[in-house]
Enzyme design. Sequence first.
Site, PDB file in Angstrom:
ATOM      1  N   ARG A   1     -35.432 -52.735 -45.583  1.00 27.57           N
ATOM      2  CA  ARG A   1     -34.414 -51.877 -44.968  1.00 27.57           C
ATOM      3  C   ARG A   1     -33.242 -51.567 -45.889  1.00 27.57           C
ATOM      4  O   ARG A   1     -32.549 -50.565 -45.685  1.00 27.57           O
ATOM      5  CB  ARG A   1     -33.887 -52.528 -43.676  1.00 27.57           C
TER       6      ARG A   1
ATOM      7  N   LYS B   1     -31.347 -65.787 -43.712  1.00 25.26           N
ATOM      8  CA  LYS B   1     -32.448 -65.181 -42.964  1.00 25.26           C
ATOM      9  C   LYS B   1     -33.324 -64.457 -43.980  1.00 25.26           C
ATOM     10  O   LYS B   1     -32.908 -63.468 -44.583  1.00 25.26           O
ATOM     11  CB  LYS B   1     -31.936 -64.209 -41.906  1.00 25.26           C
TER      12      LYS B   1
ATOM     13  N   TYR C   1     -27.947 -48.873 -49.276  1.00 21.48           N
ATOM     14  CA  TYR C   1     -27.648 -47.507 -49.740  1.00 21.48           C
ATOM     15  C   TYR C   1     -27.009 -47.517 -51.122  1.00 21.48           C
ATOM     16  O   TYR C   1     -27.668 -47.181 -52.098  1.00 21.48           O
ATOM     17  CB  TYR C   1     -26.771 -46.723 -48.756  1.00 21.48           C
TER      18      TYR C   1
ATOM     19  N   ILE D   1     -35.313 -66.250 -36.732  1.00 23.09           N
ATOM     20  CA  ILE D   1     -34.515 -65.251 -36.027  1.00 23.09           C
ATOM     21  C   ILE D   1     -35.513 -64.207 -35.568  1.00 23.09           C
ATOM     22  O   ILE D   1     -35.971 -63.371 -36.345  1.00 23.09           O
ATOM     23  CB  ILE D   1     -33.409 -64.685 -36.925  1.00 23.09           C
TER      24      ILE D   1
ATOM     25  N   THR E   1     -30.148 -55.903 -36.518  1.00 22.36           N
ATOM     26  CA  THR E   1     -31.095 -54.786 -36.601  1.00 22.36           C
ATOM     27  C   THR E   1     -31.728 -54.512 -35.246  1.00 22.36           C
ATOM     28  O   THR E   1     -31.769 -53.366 -34.779  1.00 22.36           O
ATOM     29  CB  THR E   1     -32.205 -55.113 -37.620  1.00 22.36           C
ATOM     30  N   THR E   2     -32.217 -55.565 -34.589  1.00 14.98           N
ATOM     31  CA  THR E   2     -32.889 -55.415 -33.302  1.00 14.98           C
ATOM     32  C   THR E   2     -31.921 -54.966 -32.222  1.00 14.98           C
ATOM     33  O   THR E   2     -32.314 -54.284 -31.264  1.00 14.98           O
ATOM     34  CB  THR E   2     -33.558 -56.744 -32.897  1.00 14.98           C
TER      35      THR E   2
ATOM     36  N   TYR F   1     -28.517 -62.421 -45.084  1.00 12.87           N
ATOM     37  CA  TYR F   1     -29.659 -61.721 -44.499  1.00 12.87           C
ATOM     38  C   TYR F   1     -30.302 -60.861 -45.579  1.00 12.87           C
ATOM     39  O   TYR F   1     -29.719 -59.891 -46.040  1.00 12.87           O
ATOM     40  CB  TYR F   1     -29.168 -60.876 -43.322  1.00 12.87           C
TER      41      TYR F   1
END
Length: 297
Positions: free
Chosen positions: A141, A164, A109, A206, A46-47, A136
């Site tokens: 999100r 995570k 989604y 993380i 993501t980052t 994750y």
Amino acid sequence: MTLLFEGVSAAVTTPFKNGEIDLESLKNHLQFLKDNDIQAFIINGTTGEGSTLTDVEKRQTIKTAVEVANKEIPVIAGTGSNDTQASIDNSLEAKKLGVDGVLMITPYYNKTTQEGAIAHFTAIAEALVDLPIILYDVPARTGMSLEADTVAQLAKIPNIVGLKDATGDLANLTRMQNLVDEDFAFYGGNDDTALPFYAAGGRGLISVVANVLPSEHQKLYELTQTDPKEAVKLNNLLFPFTDAIGAELNPISIKAVVSHIGFGEYELRLPLVGLEGQVITHLIDSYQSLKEGINHL
């Protein structure tokens, strides 16, 4: 399988220059992280704006990270998507490039049921055979989350080695820990709750903030194991900057500070747009104040 890493890894930002990846700045940033006690590189997450990178660019960032790591610290690539076969293909490609593991996000989604999540991750694990997988869970999100019983079932698969946890739900962390073997690793996904996450048994973080404060965050983790009172003091010192970073969407804020300390231009890819004016000034001032405070310890 053995633990991929323990302590603090960096969810590494991806520098851009005139719309293209700035591989030289990425290499320099990774070397800075490695030289300052980071325990693993997390690439294309993501980052790292992985959702906007082309397949060619993802290969470039992975190759760069593998080169800098030089087998001395693990490289973990974000390869998950809401398409099971695409997740498998991405992971197999990353494996060829030399990664030590993959970070696999829950489907987004289209989402799925818990049964669908189990089938999705099981298929990926079976296709990767011996490549370690960190699940994750980031419902803010993706719109879905993994239930404790789901994690317990997936943790029985040999190459699914950790999670995570970016849910912020510490009670559920304990719930999950009571259902899995002790060698299954839980990593925090939120810098602002790192200390309580460690106290609850987390094996590391993380981290977004570790992009600019790698040694400080690794020290925080280590102090939680050896000197909890000093860990609280360091956490309190780190928190104002962490709070300032968290006030803006990731990675919009952290990239401004990464650029400030010398690793590339402050540039993002649409649909992300950069901060301006007083907001950036506040972030930089907060970072500088923190560094001065640490230097006076």
